[in-house]
Design a protein around this motif. Structure first.
Motif, mmCIF file in Angstrom:
data_model
loop_
_atom_site.group_PDB
_atom_site.id
_atom_site.type_symbol
_atom_site.label_atom_id
_atom_site.label_comp_id
_atom_site.label_asym_id
_atom_site.label_seq_id
_atom_site.Cartn_x
_atom_site.Cartn_y
_atom_site.Cartn_z
ATOM 1 N N ILE A 52 0.828 -1.211 0.000
ATOM 2 C CA ILE A 52 0.000 0.000 0.000
ATOM 3 C C ILE A 52 0.858 1.256 0.000
ATOM 4 O O ILE A 52 0.613 2.199 -0.755
ATOM 5 C CB ILE A 52 -0.940 0.022 1.232
ATOM 6 C CG1 ILE A 52 -1.973 -1.095 1.155
ATOM 7 C CG2 ILE A 52 -1.613 1.387 1.398
ATOM 8 C CD1 ILE A 52 -2.992 -0.930 0.059
ATOM 9 N N ASN A 57 2.629 2.109 -5.513
ATOM 10 C CA ASN A 57 2.622 3.469 -6.056
ATOM 11 C C ASN A 57 3.574 3.591 -7.242
ATOM 12 O O ASN A 57 4.540 4.338 -7.219
ATOM 13 C CB ASN A 57 2.991 4.473 -4.955
ATOM 14 C CG ASN A 57 1.970 4.477 -3.858
ATOM 15 O OD1 ASN A 57 0.793 4.691 -4.111
ATOM 16 N ND2 ASN A 57 2.387 4.203 -2.647
ATOM 17 N N LEU A 68 -4.569 8.807 -6.646
ATOM 18 C CA LEU A 68 -5.452 7.919 -5.889
ATOM 19 C C LEU A 68 -4.664 6.915 -5.051
ATOM 20 O O LEU A 68 -5.045 6.600 -3.922
ATOM 21 C CB LEU A 68 -6.417 7.193 -6.823
ATOM 22 C CG LEU A 68 -7.579 8.031 -7.337
ATOM 23 C CD1 LEU A 68 -8.359 7.256 -8.401
ATOM 24 C CD2 LEU A 68 -8.503 8.449 -6.206
ATOM 25 N N SER A 69 -3.552 6.394 -5.588
ATOM 26 C CA SER A 69 -2.765 5.424 -4.831
ATOM 27 C C SER A 69 -2.109 6.088 -3.616
ATOM 28 O O SER A 69 -2.033 5.491 -2.543
ATOM 29 C CB SER A 69 -1.712 4.748 -5.721
ATOM 30 O OG SER A 69 -0.676 5.638 -6.078
ATOM 31 N N ASN A 72 -4.857 6.617 -1.084
ATOM 32 C CA ASN A 72 -5.155 5.341 -0.449
ATOM 33 C C ASN A 72 -4.122 5.032 0.648
ATOM 34 O O ASN A 72 -4.473 4.595 1.752
ATOM 35 C CB ASN A 72 -5.189 4.217 -1.492
ATOM 36 C CG ASN A 72 -5.691 2.924 -0.905
ATOM 37 O OD1 ASN A 72 -6.651 2.907 -0.146
ATOM 38 N ND2 ASN A 72 -5.033 1.834 -1.262
ATOM 39 N N MET A 75 -4.866 7.082 3.609
ATOM 40 C CA MET A 75 -6.002 6.554 4.372
ATOM 41 C C MET A 75 -5.565 5.409 5.290
ATOM 42 O O MET A 75 -6.059 5.276 6.409
ATOM 43 C CB MET A 75 -7.116 6.099 3.434
ATOM 44 C CG MET A 75 -7.872 7.236 2.808
ATOM 45 S SD MET A 75 -9.224 6.613 1.788
ATOM 46 C CE MET A 75 -10.015 8.136 1.311
ATOM 47 N N VAL A 76 -4.636 4.601 4.815
ATOM 48 C CA VAL A 76 -4.086 3.547 5.668
ATOM 49 C C VAL A 76 -3.355 4.179 6.852
ATOM 50 O O VAL A 76 -3.492 3.732 7.994
ATOM 51 C CB VAL A 76 -3.165 2.603 4.861
ATOM 52 C CG1 VAL A 76 -2.411 1.656 5.776
ATOM 53 C CG2 VAL A 76 -3.984 1.821 3.844
ATOM 54 N N SER A 143 -6.107 15.779 -1.235
ATOM 55 C CA SER A 143 -7.188 15.530 -2.201
ATOM 56 C C SER A 143 -7.646 16.834 -2.849
ATOM 57 O O SER A 143 -7.918 16.865 -4.046
ATOM 58 C CB SER A 143 -8.357 14.790 -1.548
ATOM 59 O OG SER A 143 -8.959 15.567 -0.552
ATOM 60 N N LYS A 154 -14.835 5.158 1.478
ATOM 61 C CA LYS A 154 -13.563 4.464 1.194
ATOM 62 C C LYS A 154 -12.695 4.467 2.445
ATOM 63 O O LYS A 154 -12.056 3.458 2.772
ATOM 64 C CB LYS A 154 -12.848 5.145 0.022
ATOM 65 C CG LYS A 154 -11.437 4.709 -0.211
ATOM 66 C CD LYS A 154 -11.349 3.343 -0.834
ATOM 67 C CE LYS A 154 -9.899 3.062 -1.211
ATOM 68 N NZ LYS A 154 -9.559 1.680 -1.200
ATOM 69 N N LEU A 155 -12.666 5.589 3.181
ATOM 70 C CA LEU A 155 -11.896 5.651 4.420
ATOM 71 C C LEU A 155 -12.435 4.651 5.441
ATOM 72 O O LEU A 155 -11.669 3.933 6.083
ATOM 73 C CB LEU A 155 -11.902 7.064 5.008
ATOM 74 C CG LEU A 155 -11.189 7.225 6.356
ATOM 75 C CD1 LEU A 155 -9.708 6.839 6.254
ATOM 76 C CD2 LEU A 155 -11.344 8.654 6.869
ATOM 77 N N THR A 158 -11.378 1.229 4.386
ATOM 78 C CA THR A 158 -9.932 1.094 4.607
ATOM 79 C C THR A 158 -9.645 0.848 6.078
ATOM 80 O O THR A 158 -8.843 -0.029 6.434
ATOM 81 C CB THR A 158 -9.196 2.363 4.121
ATOM 82 O OG1 THR A 158 -9.430 2.519 2.717
ATOM 83 C CG2 THR A 158 -7.702 2.287 4.388
#
Length: 179
Positions: A52, A57, A68-69, A72, A75-76, A143, A154-155, A158
């Protein structure tokens, strides 16, 4: 993310100023890196984080897929900052007593005792508690700046996925430590 990274990656503080080693030495468990202590589920969890945060990436820079990657991965980071701070706060309640139980000599050496519990206390402090908020604010700013939608659903997914994976690792670690 700078606030999170400078503390969690130890920027300017090689090896967390030795905090982790002080703690493992005080518990007389400095052999934790030996292969016989590896737990498959923990390694799988580590691999997930690597994919991730790093390996996943590889999209062309400035592409929407790349943005987006990175979001993401952020978010992790949010997921773990919010979760891990609570874990360390819980452990901090017990660390002094446990250290003295295992190494009573620490009661007579204030500096060694402070160093031994430093790793836990540094991660349960207000700085650590704010990491989740710093990561969340960074993801929102990222963002907006990169015109990528910050999807709260999505969060949530995740966070649930990360907690599930971390839970599997902790269950396997508990099993390994209690067998």
């Amino acid at each position: 993310m700078y606030e999170v990274a400078k503390d969690d990656f130890g920027l300017g503080h090689t090896g967390y100023d030795g905090m982790y080693k002080y703690m493992t030495d005080a518990f007389d468990c400095d052999q934790w890196v030996n292969p016989n202590y590896k737990v498959q589920e923990c390694n799988e969890f580590s691999d997930f984080l690597y994919v991730i945060g790093v390996d996943g990436n590889k999209e062309p820079l400035e592409s929407s897929e790349y943005f987006l990657s990175i979001l993401n991965a952020m978010m992790v980071s949010i997921s773990f900052e919010l979760w891990n701070g609570r874990e360390y706060n819980f452990i901090a309640q017990f660390i002094k007593q446990k250290l003295l139980q295992i190494n009573p000599f620490l009661a007579n050496d204030e500096v060694a005792f402070k160093n031994a519990r430093g790793y836990i206390f540094a991660h349960s402090s207000e700085v650590e508690n704010k990491h989740g908020l710093h990561a969340l604010a960074a993801a929102h700013a990222y963002s907006r700046l990169n015109n990528v939608s910050f999807d709260i659903e999505k969060l949530k997914q995740t966070m649930l996925n990360c907690n599930f994976r971390e839970g599997m690792a902790f269950c396997a670690l508990h099993k390994a430590l209690t067998e």
